[in-house]
Design a protein around this motif. Structure first.
Motif, PDB file in Angstrom:
ATOM      1  N   ASP A   1       8.372   3.023 -14.306  1.00 47.10           N
ATOM      2  CA  ASP A   1       7.987   2.990 -15.725  1.00 47.10           C
ATOM      3  C   ASP A   1       6.810   2.056 -15.980  1.00 47.10           C
ATOM      4  OD1 ASP A   1      10.007   4.769 -16.286  1.00 47.10           O
ATOM      5  OD2 ASP A   1      11.408   3.263 -17.049  1.00 47.10           O
ATOM      6  N   SER A   2       6.607   1.078 -15.108  1.00 43.77           N
ATOM      7  CA  SER A   2       5.526   0.101 -15.285  1.00 43.77           C
ATOM      8  C   SER A   2       4.187   0.614 -14.766  1.00 43.77           C
ATOM      9  CB  SER A   2       5.875  -1.211 -14.571  1.00 43.77           C
ATOM     10  OG  SER A   2       7.048  -1.789 -15.106  1.00 43.77           O
ATOM     11  N   LEU A   3       4.219   1.726 -14.038  1.00 42.65           N
ATOM     12  CA  LEU A   3       3.005   2.277 -13.439  1.00 42.65           C
ATOM     13  C   LEU A   3       2.509   3.487 -14.221  1.00 42.65           C
ATOM     14  CD1 LEU A   3       4.068   2.115  -9.685  1.00 42.65           C
ATOM     15  CD2 LEU A   3       2.201   0.801 -10.711  1.00 42.65           C
ATOM     16  N   LYS A   4       1.221   3.595 -14.333  1.00 41.49           N
ATOM     17  CA  LYS A   4       0.610   4.794 -14.905  1.00 41.49           C
ATOM     18  C   LYS A   4       0.557   5.883 -13.831  1.00 41.49           C
ATOM     19  CE  LYS A   4      -2.445   2.564 -18.315  1.00 41.49           C
ATOM     20  NZ  LYS A   4      -3.862   2.324 -18.705  1.00 41.49           N
ATOM     21  N   PRO A   5       0.343   7.137 -14.227  1.00 42.33           N
ATOM     22  CA  PRO A   5       0.191   8.199 -13.219  1.00 42.33           C
ATOM     23  C   PRO A   5      -0.870   7.873 -12.170  1.00 42.33           C
ATOM     24  CG  PRO A   5       0.432   9.171 -15.390  1.00 42.33           C
ATOM     25  CD  PRO A   5       0.350   7.685 -15.598  1.00 42.33           C
ATOM     26  N   ALA A   6      -1.980   7.263 -12.592  1.00 44.12           N
ATOM     27  CA  ALA A   6      -3.039   6.912 -11.641  1.00 44.12           C
ATOM     28  C   ALA A   6      -2.536   5.917 -10.598  1.00 44.12           C
ATOM     29  CB  ALA A   6      -4.237   6.334 -12.386  1.00 44.12           C
ATOM     30  N   GLY A   7      -1.664   4.995 -11.002  1.00 41.82           N
ATOM     31  CA  GLY A   7      -1.118   4.020 -10.070  1.00 41.82           C
ATOM     32  C   GLY A   7      -0.273   4.668  -8.995  1.00 41.82           C
ATOM     33  N   VAL A   8       0.589   5.607  -9.390  1.00 43.41           N
ATOM     34  CA  VAL A   8       1.434   6.304  -8.416  1.00 43.41           C
ATOM     35  C   VAL A   8       0.571   7.174  -7.502  1.00 43.41           C
ATOM     36  CG1 VAL A   8       3.370   7.889  -8.121  1.00 43.41           C
ATOM     37  CG2 VAL A   8       3.379   6.265 -10.021  1.00 43.41           C
ATOM     38  N   SER A   9      -0.477   7.759  -8.070  1.00 39.71           N
ATOM     39  CA  SER A   9      -1.402   8.558  -7.261  1.00 39.71           C
ATOM     40  C   SER A   9      -2.085   7.697  -6.210  1.00 39.71           C
ATOM     41  CB  SER A   9      -2.449   9.207  -8.172  1.00 39.71           C
ATOM     42  OG  SER A   9      -3.341  10.000  -7.422  1.00 39.71           O
ATOM     43  N   GLN A  10      -2.449   6.480  -6.575  1.00 39.07           N
ATOM     44  CA  GLN A  10      -3.076   5.562  -5.617  1.00 39.07           C
ATOM     45  C   GLN A  10      -2.088   5.145  -4.531  1.00 39.07           C
ATOM     46  OE1 GLN A  10      -4.942   2.335  -7.898  1.00 39.07           O
ATOM     47  NE2 GLN A  10      -5.673   3.843  -9.364  1.00 39.07           N
ATOM     48  N   MET A  11      -0.819   4.978  -4.888  1.00 41.79           N
ATOM     49  CA  MET A  11       0.201   4.689  -3.887  1.00 41.79           C
ATOM     50  C   MET A  11       0.318   5.846  -2.902  1.00 41.79           C
ATOM     51  SD  MET A  11       3.281   3.065  -6.179  1.00 41.79           S
ATOM     52  CE  MET A  11       4.420   3.108  -4.781  1.00 41.79           C
ATOM     53  N   TRP A  12       0.259   7.054  -3.421  1.00 41.40           N
ATOM     54  CA  TRP A  12       0.360   8.243  -2.579  1.00 41.40           C
ATOM     55  C   TRP A  12      -0.821   8.319  -1.595  1.00 41.40           C
ATOM     56  CZ3 TRP A  12       3.502  11.515  -0.616  1.00 41.40           C
ATOM     57  CH2 TRP A  12       3.059  12.739  -0.116  1.00 41.40           C
ATOM     58  N   THR A  13      -2.009   8.030  -2.091  1.00 42.34           N
ATOM     59  CA  THR A  13      -3.194   8.038  -1.227  1.00 42.34           C
ATOM     60  C   THR A  13      -3.056   7.006  -0.114  1.00 42.34           C
ATOM     61  OG1 THR A  13      -4.605   8.744  -3.071  1.00 42.34           O
ATOM     62  CG2 THR A  13      -5.703   7.744  -1.173  1.00 42.34           C
ATOM     63  N   ALA A  14      -2.555   5.823  -0.454  1.00 38.43           N
ATOM     64  CA  ALA A  14      -2.367   4.769   0.548  1.00 38.43           C
ATOM     65  C   ALA A  14      -1.321   5.187   1.580  1.00 38.43           C
ATOM     66  CB  ALA A  14      -1.955   3.471  -0.131  1.00 38.43           C
ATOM     67  N   LEU A  15      -0.257   5.831   1.129  1.00 34.08           N
ATOM     68  CA  LEU A  15       0.793   6.285   2.054  1.00 34.08           C
ATOM     69  C   LEU A  15       0.248   7.342   3.007  1.00 34.08           C
ATOM     70  CD1 LEU A  15       3.827   6.293   2.861  1.00 34.08           C
ATOM     71  CD2 LEU A  15       4.159   8.101   1.171  1.00 34.08           C
ATOM     72  N   ARG A  16      -0.553   8.259   2.491  1.00 33.54           N
ATOM     73  CA  ARG A  16      -1.097   9.341   3.314  1.00 33.54           C
ATOM     74  C   ARG A  16      -2.008   8.818   4.424  1.00 33.54           C
ATOM     75  NH1 ARG A  16      -0.836  14.927   2.156  1.00 33.54           N
ATOM     76  NH2 ARG A  16      -1.954  14.891   4.139  1.00 33.54           N
ATOM     77  N   LYS A  17      -2.562   7.645   4.237  1.00 30.65           N
ATOM     78  CA  LYS A  17      -3.446   7.073   5.247  1.00 30.65           C
ATOM     79  C   LYS A  17      -2.685   6.527   6.446  1.00 30.65           C
ATOM     80  CE  LYS A  17      -7.148   5.848   2.001  1.00 30.65           C
ATOM     81  NZ  LYS A  17      -7.876   4.730   1.334  1.00 30.65           N
ATOM     82  N   ASP A  18      -1.375   6.334   6.299  1.00 33.18           N
ATOM     83  CA  ASP A  18      -0.557   5.823   7.404  1.00 33.18           C
ATOM     84  C   ASP A  18      -0.100   7.014   8.250  1.00 33.18           C
ATOM     85  OD1 ASP A  18       1.257   4.651   9.129  1.00 33.18           O
ATOM     86  OD2 ASP A  18       2.126   3.348   7.606  1.00 33.18           O
ATOM     87  N   ARG A  19      -0.947   7.434   9.156  1.00 31.45           N
ATOM     88  CA  ARG A  19      -0.690   8.669   9.906  1.00 31.45           C
ATOM     89  C   ARG A  19       0.534   8.569  10.813  1.00 31.45           C
ATOM     90  NH1 ARG A  19      -6.798  10.857  11.497  1.00 31.45           N
ATOM     91  NH2 ARG A  19      -7.549  11.007   9.326  1.00 31.45           N
ATOM     92  N   ASN A  20       0.773   7.399  11.356  1.00 29.10           N
ATOM     93  CA  ASN A  20       1.946   7.240  12.220  1.00 29.10           C
ATOM     94  C   ASN A  20       3.243   7.448  11.451  1.00 29.10           C
ATOM     95  OD1 ASN A  20       0.456   6.628  14.545  1.00 29.10           O
ATOM     96  ND2 ASN A  20       0.341   4.449  13.999  1.00 29.10           N
ATOM     97  N   LEU A  21       3.238   7.069  10.182  1.00 29.04           N
ATOM     98  CA  LEU A  21       4.448   7.178   9.363  1.00 29.04           C
ATOM     99  C   LEU A  21       4.694   8.608   8.900  1.00 29.04           C
ATOM    100  CD1 LEU A  21       6.793   5.749   7.940  1.00 29.04           C
ATOM    101  CD2 LEU A  21       5.242   5.264   6.037  1.00 29.04           C
TER     102      LEU A  21
END
Length: 508
Positions: A145-165
């Motif tokens: 609730d504290s994050l805007k849609p853009a914030g969650v989208s940025q989290m998703w982009t950061a997660l996608r960069k972790d290829r091993n995970l």
């Protein structure tokens, strides 16, 4: 009215945001085990695929189907006496989530809920729906609730960069790299997918949230946070033990009354202070070894899995290694402290022990000017955090593990006195430590203080009190308390005194 029509009407009345949250709460990641009807089959498809397809297609069809399936399962379910099943647990979770979100289906069979609560041997206090909600999930909901849609989208982009995970994870590919989280409810679905994915990958749990914090830290604050929120505020909210809503936890009070003046006062004070923050309390007067074993057996029952913390007050006479029980027998203090934290129902949850007894006969007696203060100074080196970080080890994910936990972790033991020393008491009021601890806790409820802050204040205040022995020598002495902490997060007292619900069981 036909049940299919009822379910359809019920789903149509729920907003997309609440559907996402209901799905999240219902697919709770840490269900008790072993449970009848449970198995080790991977629930990846059930918990992540509906979220992934909803984000990718901007369509809640699969989540609707999941909720319909749950409702139909509960409708056909026959409550079996005595035997606790996986469906019992899911039914209670589903009901509590619906109640919390104010979307309880009008056709839900509340008599079944009452019957399931009977199987869990729940008392009237424990039938409050808030007990059944997982505090860790509630904290994660607030983060979302504290994050805007853009914030969650940025989290998703950061997660996608972790290829091993993410390598080989089909649901990751379903969502794709670029996501539009702006349609109502999609932000929530994407955030909850990230959380459940990290939990299933054994990267986070209710205590270990570093991996999630690192994703949030990579967000741009100006575009990612809701008004009045900051990245630091959001991350800090993950660094406290999750103890949301009522009850704050379960409190066990064990007090030896025989030969201890003021013991009943100790019980009254500890009961009162535990109820202020909303703990459910159980008292054992004059405990014996048999009592302790019975209590330990009781705490292993499945219903205690729902509690978010455990507190124990143990008040008796004692010496450096042991405590005296009501029948004159003694138990090793170390045995007591190591046996309770190992109870599975309270793993990964804050456990606090207040050990109130003498630990010897020594006294810090005051004689003339010997205790006049002396000062000492030391150099202070101001080293920038960046410089420190550059000189530290780079701990990669490959050498991190959150699966195996030492039993004493997440435990704090507060002692009324230091080793080999007396623990003072007043004839009418009992333990001075208990009295001061209860006063400070009462004063600090609603101030947002952490337990360790209060214990440090208690240490200062107690050491100012002049006490006198009751023997013929009448020695004036001071008492020093302390605590040993294995905490991995901060435990805060709640901001408000949690009231009980007017109706604890399922509403009529």
């Amino acid at each position: 009215m036909d049940e299919v029509i009822q379910v359809t009407q019920w789903l149509s009345s729920i907003t997309p945001r609440k559907k996402a949250k209901l799905f999240f709460f219902t697919t709770h990641a840490d269900a008790p085990s072993p449970m009848v009807g449970s198995n080790d089959v991977d629930t990846h498809e059930e918990t992540q695929l509906p979220l992934a397809t909803t984000v990718a297609l901007h369509n809640f069809k699969n989540i609707d189907e999941f909720l319909k399936k749950k409702v139909n399962t509960f409708s056909c379910y026959n409550v079996i006496e005595n035997e606790i099943t996986k469906t019992d647990y899911e039914y209670l979770r589903f009901y509590s989530a619906c109640k919390y979100l104010d979307v309880v289906p009008p056709f839900l069979d509340l008599e079944k809920i009452s019957a399931i609560q009977n199987k869990f041997e729940m008392t009237d206090e424990e039938r409050d729906y808030r007990l059944l909600l997982d505090s860790a999930d509630l904290v994660l909901e607030k983060v979302c609730d504290s994050l805007k849609p853009a914030g969650v989208s940025q989290m998703w982009t950061a997660l996608r960069k972790d290829r091993n995970l993410i390598r080989g994870v089909k649901t990751i590919d379903i969502i794709g790299f670029f996501v539009d989280p702006n349609p109502t409810g999609i932000k929530e679905c994407l955030f909850f997918f990230i959380v459940r994915f990290l939990q299933k990958a054994d990267k986070i749990n209710r205590v270990n949230t570093n991996r999630l914090e690192r994703l949030i830290a990579q967000c741009d604050e100006s575009s990612s946070c809701e008004e009045g929120k900051t990245i630091d505020f959001i991350i800090d909210s993950l660094r406290f033990y999750p103890t949301e809503l009522y009850p704050f936890g379960f409190c066990l009070i064990m007090c030896v009354i025989e030969g201890r003046d003021g013991a009943m006062q100790e019980i009254e004070k500890t009961m009162e202070i535990s109820r202020h923050p909303g703990m459910i309390t159980h008292t054992e007067k004059n405990p014996t070894k048999e009592t302790i074993e019975l209590v330990k057996k009781e705490l292993m029952k499945p219903k205690y899995q729902f509690y978010s913390s455990f507190t124990c007050w143990f008040m008796s006479h004692g010496d450096s290694n042991s405590m005296v029980l009501a029948d004159g027998e003694t138990i090793e203090r170390e045995w007591f402290l190591t046996s309770f934290p190992d109870i599975s129902t309270f793993q990964l949850k804050a456990k606090v022990f207040f050990m109130v007894s003498c630990r010897g006969a020594n006294k810090f007696s005051l004689k003339g000017d010997e205790f006049e203060g002396q000062s000492a100074t030391c150099d202070y080196y101001d080293i920038g955090s960046a410089l420190i970080r550059n000189r530290m080890l780079d701990i990669t994910d490959s050498v991190r593990d959150i699966s195996y936990v030492q039993p004493m972790m997440d435990t704090l033991v507060a002692y009324s006195t230091i080793l080999d020393h007396l623990s003072g008491r007043a004839n009418t009021h009992g333990s001075i430590y208990v009295d001061r601890a209860c006063v400070l806790m009462s004063e600090n409820i609603s101030r947002g203080r952490s337990l360790t802050e209060i214990l440090e204040h208690l240490s200062q205040g107690l050491h100012e009190v002049l006490q006198e022995t009751m023997d013929e020598d009448r020695i004036v002495y001071k008492q020093a308390c302390h605590y040993d902490s294995f905490f991995r997060k901060t435990l805060k007292l709640p901001y408000t005194r949690h009231p009980k619900e007017d109706v604890h069981s399922a509403p009529q």
